[in-house]
Design an enzyme around this catalytic site. Structure first.
Site, PDB file in Angstrom:
ATOM      1  N   CYS A  83       0.830  -1.211   0.000  1.00 15.67           N
ATOM      2  CA  CYS A  83       0.000   0.000   0.000  1.00 15.67           C
ATOM      3  C   CYS A  83       0.863   1.260   0.000  1.00 15.67           C
ATOM      4  O   CYS A  83       0.341   2.361  -0.123  1.00 15.67           O
ATOM      5  CB  CYS A  83      -0.931   0.021   1.195  1.00 15.67           C
ATOM      6  SG  CYS A  83      -1.912  -1.470   1.357  1.00 15.67           S
ATOM      7  N   HIS A 333      -9.331   3.917  -0.642  1.00 14.03           N
ATOM      8  CA  HIS A 333      -7.980   3.368  -0.561  1.00 14.03           C
ATOM      9  C   HIS A 333      -7.721   2.401  -1.721  1.00 14.03           C
ATOM     10  O   HIS A 333      -7.748   1.184  -1.556  1.00 14.03           O
ATOM     11  CB  HIS A 333      -7.822   2.673   0.801  1.00 14.03           C
ATOM     12  CG  HIS A 333      -6.452   2.143   1.072  1.00 14.03           C
ATOM     13  ND1 HIS A 333      -5.309   2.666   0.511  1.00 14.03           N
ATOM     14  CD2 HIS A 333      -6.037   1.132   1.876  1.00 14.03           C
ATOM     15  CE1 HIS A 333      -4.257   1.989   0.952  1.00 14.03           C
ATOM     16  NE2 HIS A 333      -4.665   1.042   1.768  1.00 14.03           N
TER      17      HIS A 333
END
Lengths: 385, 131
Positions: A83, A333
């Site tokens: 991420c 996200h």
């Protein structure tokens, strides 16, 4: 190393883009950033992405996007740090320009997550953790954060509701961001009653995935002049640090040492301290991560992160406004793209383009992007100059 | 199918074999080549007792592919008696609630099927309330 400026930014709305491919959403962000920069060509492209081999069956994203964007024969490569891929690509672009090797670099963060089922994406996300010793036990990415949050609540005596201000603030800010996925405010009651994902983390502690892409154009600072209504935005601090890949290997699982290390180095490079940061786009993948980031970066004492939310210090107008465009929680996200959304949002703040969630007189902004459960952490400081 | 990988990990999965640092006596699990305590080389095998206590735990409702038929299930961070922490599922829990600090011991259990119904059955460690 020469100073570097961000000349252009671009982003797509984070959403379930059923009608658009990986190519198209990534291209959209690249073209928007080039357009914003007023340039038609670039010398190099750095692509941040985590999941394309697993979710889209596509690798070699450097060439994949240089081909699509018409950057034929140019250098292009993918950078992966789970991420944290977005900020890792940004840092690669920054170093390329700062070193004098590249004149115009594009950093792109892109993720197309809705091409597979939710369970498959959950399994793909878990590849950020230790495959042999974490994933094999059936622990999801949410589960790892839940283990941290449970222990944190136990050690410091916080209740679940004490984390609500992080999510409530993020949603309230996202209402004013046309690129956010969840443009609706939430209440404490909704936060408390939301469906459980992995105890004690419920849906409203957790950021939603999505398809998205964001990009920036980096050039030598000397080539850029401030224009009326468009200040020059410089990258004044950049650092990356790592921790153990597995949460269980950490001496202290409740402290983000990679956040501490990368923030410390970025502050040092920029010549500023935590008290000089006007706006902070932090990595609120889960509400617990907001608390831990604020602590590791010097905004709160150990174990006291939730207090900043409860005392109203994280809103626009507070001591340290966070997630001013919605954060991971409400902007969304799209994992490998997230770090680039954060950079783009800090640039928007420094340019004064944020409407109702504009931080008055913002001149120094910070973005922090996390790969894994605190395993890779990149901190960037941008400033008007 | 990931047969070589499962085969390679059998000492760890079946017997909790880690390492002890020959330089500083630090106990290491999972095994690694550099001692996290003193930074020297570590390669001496060491079998852990399998006893420990719950450091933290979570019940997973949304499971990854391969584990969804088991959900909800409980995963914990176990602080082993000898020092290191391990991520593992809790099993044989019954009706009693899990608590931080609860004493546990290692048992061998079926982890999952690797692939379809003809795939390898993966066995490994889980932890239960100490009896």
């Amino acid at each position: 190393m020469r100073p570097v400026a961000i000349l252009g930014i671009g982003q797509t709305q984070v959403d379930e883009h059923w009608e658009k491919s990986l190519r198209e959403i990534g291209g959209e962000a690249i073209f928007a950033a080039m357009n914003d920069a007023g340039l038609e060509k670039a010398d190099a492209l750095y692509v941040g992405n985590m999941l394309s081999p697993l979710v889209n069956g596509q690798n070699q994203l450097g060439t994949f996007f240089s081909d699509w964007a018409g950057l034929w024969h140019k250098e292009a490569v993918k950078v992966e740090a789970a991420c944290g891929s977005g900020a890792a690509a940004f840092r690669a672009a920054l170093m390329a320009v700062a070193s004098g090797e590249v004149e115009v670099a594009i950093a792109l963060g892109v993720e197309k997550m809705t091409d597979k089922s939710g369970r498959d994406v959950t399994a793909a996300l878990a590849t950020a953790a230790d495959a042999d010793y974490e994933v094999e036990q059936g622990v999801s990415f949410v589960g790892l954060n839940a283990l941290i949050m449970r222990r944190y609540m136990y050690e410091y005596g916080w209740k679940h509701a004490d984390f609500a201000p992080f999510s409530i603030n993020a949603h309230a800010n996202a209402v004013h961001n046309p690129y956010a996925r969840l443009r609706e405010s939430i209440t404490l009651e909704q936060f408390e009653k939301s469906a459980m994902v992995a105890t004690p983390i419920n849906l409203l502690d957790a950021s939603p995935i999505g398809d998205g892409a964001a990009a920036a154009v980096l050039v030598p600072a000397e080539k850029v002049n401030a224009l009326p209504g468009r200040p020059r935005v410089l990258v004044t601090g950049s650092a990356s640090a790592t921790d153990t890949i597995a949460v269980h290997s950490r001496r202290d699982p409740l402290f983000l040492s990679a956040a501490y290390q990368s923030a410390r180095r970025a502050y040092q490079m920029a010549g500023v301290g935590a008290d000089e940061i006007d706006v902070f786009e932090l990595h609120d993948a889960f509400s617990i991560m907001s608390a831990l980031s604020l602590e590791a970066c010097g905004f709160a004492e150990r174990g006291q992160g939730p207090r900043l939310g409860l005392e109203d210090q994280i809103r626009v107008g507070g001591r340290i406004p966070v997630c001013t465009r919605g954060g991971l929680k409400a902007r969304g996200h799209p994992v490998g793209a997230t770090g680039m959304y954060q950079i783009v949002e800090v640039v928007q703040q420094l340019r004064g383009e944020c409407g109702p969630t504009q931080v008055d007189g913002a001149r120094i902004g910070m973005a922090q992007n996390i790969g894994g459960s605190g395993a890779t952490i990149l901190t960037h400081i941008l400033a008007v100059g | 199918m990931e047969i070589p990988r499962h085969w390679r990990l059998k000492k760890q999965r079946y017997a909790l074999v880690g390492e002890v640092c020959p330089h500083c006596d630090y106990k290491i699990f999972p095994p690694r080549d550099v001692c996290p305590n003193c930074g020297d080389e570590a390669k001496t095998l060491y079998t852990f007792s399998g006893r420990g206590e719950v450091f933290s735990y979570t019940t997973i409702y949304e499971a990854p592919t391969g584990f969804d038929s088991m959900a909800p299930y409980t995963v914990a961070l176990i602080k082993l008696e000898e020092g290191p922490m391990v991520t593992a599922q809790l099993t044989d829990l019954g009706d009693q609630p899990v608590e931080i600090g609860m004493p546990v011991e290692m048992v061998t259990r079926k982890m999952r099927n690797d692939g379809d119904e003809r795939g390898v059955i993966v066995y490994g460690y889980k932890f239960r309330r100490r009896v």
